[in-house]
Design a protein around this motif. Sequence first.
Motif, PDB file in Angstrom:
ATOM      1  N   GLN A   1       0.850  -1.183   0.000  1.00  0.00           N
ATOM      2  CA  GLN A   1       0.000   0.000   0.000  1.00  0.00           C
ATOM      3  C   GLN A   1       0.894   1.244   0.000  1.00  0.00           C
ATOM      4  OE1 GLN A   1      -2.122   0.736   3.600  1.00  0.00           O
ATOM      5  NE2 GLN A   1      -3.553   2.183   2.685  1.00  0.00           N
ATOM      6  N   ILE A   2       0.599   2.180  -0.877  1.00  0.00           N
ATOM      7  CA  ILE A   2       1.406   3.394  -0.935  1.00  0.00           C
ATOM      8  C   ILE A   2       0.537   4.590  -0.538  1.00  0.00           C
ATOM      9  CG2 ILE A   2       2.917   2.481  -2.734  1.00  0.00           C
ATOM     10  CD1 ILE A   2       1.426   4.261  -4.727  1.00  0.00           C
ATOM     11  N   TYR A   3       1.181   5.632  -0.064  1.00  0.00           N
ATOM     12  CA  TYR A   3       0.482   6.843   0.356  1.00  0.00           C
ATOM     13  C   TYR A   3       1.429   8.028   0.174  1.00  0.00           C
ATOM     14  CZ  TYR A   3       3.246   6.164   4.603  1.00  0.00           C
ATOM     15  OH  TYR A   3       4.285   5.993   5.470  1.00  0.00           O
ATOM     16  N   THR A   4       0.865   9.191   0.196  1.00  0.00           N
ATOM     17  CA  THR A   4       1.631  10.418   0.026  1.00  0.00           C
ATOM     18  C   THR A   4       1.775  11.123   1.371  1.00  0.00           C
ATOM     19  OG1 THR A   4       0.794  10.703  -2.218  1.00  0.00           O
ATOM     20  CG2 THR A   4       1.758  12.635  -1.174  1.00  0.00           C
ATOM     21  N   SER A   5       2.975  11.525   1.691  1.00  0.00           N
ATOM     22  CA  SER A   5       3.213  12.317   2.894  1.00  0.00           C
ATOM     23  C   SER A   5       3.508  13.753   2.498  1.00  0.00           C
ATOM     24  CB  SER A   5       4.384  11.743   3.708  1.00  0.00           C
ATOM     25  OG  SER A   5       5.596  11.825   2.956  1.00  0.00           O
TER      26      SER A   5
END
Length: 380
Positions: A59-63
């Motif tokens: 799972q990828i996400y943006t910080s």
Amino acid sequence: MDLLLILSYASVCIAIFKIFNIPLTKWTVPTAVLGGVIIVGALIILMNYNHPYTAHGRQIYTSVPIMPVVRGKVIEVPVQANQLLKQGDVLFKLDPEPFQAVVDQRRAELAAAEQLVPQLLAQFNSAQAATNAAKAERDRSQKVYQRYAEGRRKGGANSPFSDLEVENRQQAYLSAEARLQVAQANESNARMAYESQIDGVNTTVASLLGQLDKALFDLEQTVVRAPTDGYVTQLGLRVGMVAVPMPLRPVMTFIPKEQSLFVGAFWENSINRLKEGDPAEFIVDAKPGMVFKGKVRQVLPAIAEGEFQANGRLLGAEVFFKHSRSLVLIDPEPRFDEFNFPMGVSGQVAIYTEHFHHLSVMRKVLLRMQGWLNYIFPFH
């Protein structure tokens, strides 16, 4: 996954040999082995090509790096780490006193400039009056000079006006003309000072208004707020620290609350038949035995291993020794977010195309068997 398929075939062969009492001879064992190579090999090739699987999913996400727009000392950090925030909630505050002082100074300068505008109008009116007076004096002196010159010309030797008187009147006229030019120049300067405007506002006042707006903006930036819904994690900011607007030194990391996105890294020769909308399934190590569904959003059009930038360095041959993978973006089903997994969990992904769809059943069974193996930690 391939190992599970081989072990399954081996289990089936052992069961057949036991149930039907097939003797282990030099013909039966090689036949089973050769049949396994052909059958399992064909299934692996067809599944890998039409229903690819990868053990490298995440799972990828943006910080969002948070840093202040202005420099200042931190006086308050009301936010709590790892708690959901709403857009606009205060993350931290900087000391506003230096910025408030600048605002007060700009307001004082603006008030003085606004009071100066009526003075400029008065100076302009005074300059106009001086010009009118100088023009009247010039006209009077001109008429007197012309009368003396005309009388001298017509009277000749019997003229009541002497050459000296005519010359004096001429000098008086020229002096009046010079004073008129000076008055006109002063009027022009006063007019330009008064009529110097931008969108109907005096230029000095407009400049100070811009400086005041900038000072108010800086003052507003002493309160740093959440850009969107989300949360702050690994919070290390403390009261008394000096926050500096440097892109390489953010003071905290903000995680926006967005739709989840899962990514699988597939071998390049297994993405030939993938397209947007293909059904996908994935398992995560954090939830053994559970399978989540999704759909392919996109096969990324670029592979990072082939990237280079204009930086004055030559591309070496070692980059060609790395075996690259292609990234496939997958939109998980809404149920995935209900489990509140830590952002960035890893897992395994399988994608099912419309080709040889009957083999997708076997891929689904193998994926679920892999999910059951997640209960056993040594397999990771």
